[in-house]
Scaffold this motif. Structure first.
Motif, PDB file in Angstrom:
ATOM      1  N   PRO A  14     111.824  35.891  -8.780  1.00 35.10           N
ATOM      2  CA  PRO A  14     111.430  34.902  -9.798  1.00 35.10           C
ATOM      3  C   PRO A  14     111.542  35.428 -11.237  1.00 35.10           C
ATOM      4  O   PRO A  14     111.601  34.629 -12.177  1.00 35.10           O
ATOM      5  CB  PRO A  14     109.970  34.594  -9.447  1.00 35.10           C
ATOM      6  N   GLN A  15     111.592  36.743 -11.391  1.00 37.09           N
ATOM      7  CA  GLN A  15     111.785  37.296 -12.734  1.00 37.09           C
ATOM      8  C   GLN A  15     113.238  37.167 -13.200  1.00 37.09           C
ATOM      9  O   GLN A  15     113.544  37.431 -14.364  1.00 37.09           O
ATOM     10  CB  GLN A  15     111.384  38.780 -12.762  1.00 37.09           C
ATOM     11  N   HIS A  16     114.115  36.791 -12.267  1.00 33.47           N
ATOM     12  CA  HIS A  16     115.541  36.693 -12.608  1.00 33.47           C
ATOM     13  C   HIS A  16     116.097  35.358 -12.128  1.00 33.47           C
ATOM     14  O   HIS A  16     116.936  35.293 -11.240  1.00 33.47           O
ATOM     15  CB  HIS A  16     116.311  37.878 -12.035  1.00 33.47           C
ATOM     16  N   HIS A  44     120.241  39.070 -17.005  1.00 27.76           N
ATOM     17  CA  HIS A  44     119.836  40.459 -17.246  1.00 27.76           C
ATOM     18  C   HIS A  44     119.185  40.993 -15.976  1.00 27.76           C
ATOM     19  O   HIS A  44     118.060  40.630 -15.654  1.00 27.76           O
ATOM     20  CB  HIS A  44     118.855  40.476 -18.424  1.00 27.76           C
ATOM     21  N   ILE A  45     119.926  41.835 -15.258  1.00 28.25           N
ATOM     22  CA  ILE A  45     119.448  42.273 -13.944  1.00 28.25           C
ATOM     23  C   ILE A  45     119.604  43.791 -13.812  1.00 28.25           C
ATOM     24  O   ILE A  45     120.149  44.460 -14.687  1.00 28.25           O
ATOM     25  CB  ILE A  45     120.220  41.570 -12.807  1.00 28.25           C
ATOM     26  N   PRO A  83     117.837  39.037  -4.926  1.00 28.31           N
ATOM     27  CA  PRO A  83     118.866  38.698  -5.908  1.00 28.31           C
ATOM     28  C   PRO A  83     118.317  37.817  -7.029  1.00 28.31           C
ATOM     29  O   PRO A  83     117.224  37.257  -6.934  1.00 28.31           O
ATOM     30  CB  PRO A  83     119.884  37.916  -5.068  1.00 28.31           C
ATOM     31  N   ALA A  84     119.117  37.696  -8.082  1.00 29.39           N
ATOM     32  CA  ALA A  84     118.869  36.687  -9.109  1.00 29.39           C
ATOM     33  C   ALA A  84     119.383  35.343  -8.595  1.00 29.39           C
ATOM     34  O   ALA A  84     120.168  35.284  -7.646  1.00 29.39           O
ATOM     35  CB  ALA A  84     119.591  37.061 -10.398  1.00 29.39           C
ATOM     36  N   VAL A  85     118.912  34.260  -9.193  1.00 24.98           N
ATOM     37  CA  VAL A  85     119.481  32.946  -8.878  1.00 24.98           C
ATOM     38  C   VAL A  85     119.967  32.305 -10.168  1.00 24.98           C
ATOM     39  O   VAL A  85     119.316  32.409 -11.218  1.00 24.98           O
ATOM     40  CB  VAL A  85     118.473  32.024  -8.162  1.00 24.98           C
ATOM     41  N   MET A 141     122.821  36.023  -6.821  1.00 22.10           N
ATOM     42  CA  MET A 141     123.700  37.061  -7.342  1.00 22.10           C
ATOM     43  C   MET A 141     122.957  38.390  -7.396  1.00 22.10           C
ATOM     44  O   MET A 141     121.837  38.453  -7.895  1.00 22.10           O
ATOM     45  CB  MET A 141     124.158  36.665  -8.747  1.00 22.10           C
ATOM     46  N   ASP A 142     123.548  39.419  -6.825  1.00 19.01           N
ATOM     47  CA  ASP A 142     123.002  40.763  -7.041  1.00 19.01           C
ATOM     48  C   ASP A 142     124.131  41.717  -7.378  1.00 19.01           C
ATOM     49  O   ASP A 142     125.310  41.354  -7.356  1.00 19.01           O
ATOM     50  CB  ASP A 142     122.161  41.242  -5.858  1.00 19.01           C
TER      51      ASP A 142
END
Ligand SMILES: [Cu+2]
Length: 435
Positions: free
Chosen positions: A204-206, A268-269, A280-282, A339-340
């Motif tokens: 959730p941070q990404h 920003h990951i 992962p980011a979403v 996405m990771d």
């Protein structure tokens, strides 16, 4: 700007070019960026609501483009706030009641349609097309009267995923003018999943929304001057992510110099790590424009898990998600992609830090006298750099460009390296202490 491993030499050259441009843009455009404040300055930002009730005002205002232009727009803003482009991101929970009260300050009637939601009502009646005396449709749904009308829409949030909300009145014109926003429906009990499947879990941070759109400035000028709109000469000149064009897409949310374009589009990951960064980011892609936007991140593919608010799964719950290097987003469509970044096999802080060695002078990038490009293909600690140089890298991070691959859409009124473009920033696995 496709990059492949086969074109190593050209890839390296391109990296130099892009790196140069990006570092210049980053220095110019992101002075306040901070990893410490990442949760508040980057990524998806939900509009404030009590019991999923949103008060929106349709109004007009101006947004700026990176080439110094100013565009007259119509859009939805929070009634408690002000004009903004795009409209506020409405975050709701599947299966729960949603109320959207629309107040209209525009000089003509307007409305909101919620494609993908069922059982929508308008002031208590079923939402349905509005006809004039001769049977012509005046609006897809009940509208708020010009100059201070209002209408209240209600529905129960449907299948988890991402949806557009947009004007249903004179749609060609009003949607082009900017009357659109994102609706994010979360699975009940699982705010960290895209859909009801456990394998759609994200960090959730990404979490990011990429609301893609386009602007024909001549059409907007005609509306501003109350002149007739000439669709035969329609030609989009500006292409936007979240109401901004590159390089403004890189600036943080609520950048002071973009007062009516509050949402950035910098991803920003950090690299995937099974223990410290497993999820992962979403990125939630939406197309509010008129043509396909073939969105294309460099450096990594993404896993498409949802389209149009539906999980990609078979009738026996088979996983039908797929990896994609070019995310085609059709008009009106939504695509949710995980996405990771996989770099773990190369880098270990203690056993394999892969120090960046200084390359031969001929491989260094020298702009004017003083900007240095390391040539290192690895994420890691930055280490020492030559003295008397301009240092555009905070801590050994990467920047990968991501853009519409219809290259006309990657321009600001024809000037390339703009438009529907942003950057994915990947920090070293240990984070970016230099910030
Ligand atoms: Cu490219």
């Amino acid at each position: 700007m496709t990059t492949t491993g086969k074109l190593r030499t050209r890839f390296a050259e391109r990296r130099v070019t892009i790196g140069l441009a990006l570092t210049a843009l980053l220095l110019a455009g992101v002075p306040a960026m901070s990893t410490a404040g990442a949760a508040t300055s980057e990524g998806l930002e939900c509009a404030s609501a009590t019991q999923q009730t949103f008060n929106l005002t349709a109004g007009d205002g101006y947004v700026s483009t990176p080439d110094g232009n100013s565009l007259y727009m119509w859009s939805y803003g929070m009634s408690s706030g002000g004009f903004q482009l795009p409209g506020p991101t409405l975050c709701v929970v599947s299966g729960q009641k949603v109320t959207v009260v629309l107040h209209n300050t525009l000089p003509e009637e307007t409305s909101i349609v919620f494609p993908g939601q069922r059982g929508v009502t308008a002031d208590g009646d079923p939402a349905q097309p509005q006809l004039n005396a001769t049977g012509g449709m005046t609006s897809m749904v009940q509208a708020a009267d010009a100059n201070s009308g209002s209408v209240t829409y209600e529905f129960t949030a449907g299948s988890p995923g991402t949806y557009l909300y947009e004007s249903g009145t004179d749609m060609n014109k009003q949607v082009q003018m900017g009357l659109y926003g994102a609706l994010v429906v979360r699975p009940a009990g699982h705010p960290d999943q895209v859909n009801n499947r456990a394998d759609s879990k994200f960090d959730p941070q990404h979490e990011y929304v990429f609301l893609l759109s386009e602007v024909d400035p001549d059409l907007h000028l005609a509306v501003e001057r109350h002149d007739p709109v000439d669709w035969s000469s329609y030609r989009a000149r500006y292409f936007m992510i979240n109401g901004r064009s590159m390089p403004d897409t890189l600036a943080p949310n609520h950048a002071s110099w973009l007062p009516h374009q509050p949402y950035g589009a910098l991803v920003h990951i950090k690299p995937y790590d099974a223990s410290t960064n497993p999820d992962p980011a979403v990125i939630r892609y939406l197309n509010a424009g008129t043509v396909n936007y073939p969105f294309h991140p460099h450096g990594s593919d993404e896993r498409v898990v949802n389209t149009d608010g539906q999980a990609l799964a078979g009738s026996n719950a088979e996983d039908l998600s797929y990896l994609k290097y070019d995310i085609d987003v059709q008009p009106g469509q939504s695509v949710d992609a995980l996405m990771d970044w996989r770099d773990a096999e190369h880098w270990n802080a203690s056993t394999n830090p892969i120090p960046t060695t200084i390359p031969a002078i001929t491989d260094q990038l020298l702009v004017g006298p003083d900007t240095w490009f390391s040539e290192s293909p690895y994420l890691g600690s930055k280490g020492a750099v030559p003295t008397n140089i301009t240092d555009n890298n905070q801590c050994g991070e990467y920047y990968h460009v991501a853009h519409s691959h219809a290259l006309e859409q990657a321009t600001n009124y024809g000037a390339t390296f703009g438009g529907m473009m942003t950057v994915f920033r990947i920090d070293p696995p240990a984070g970016c202490p230099a910030n």
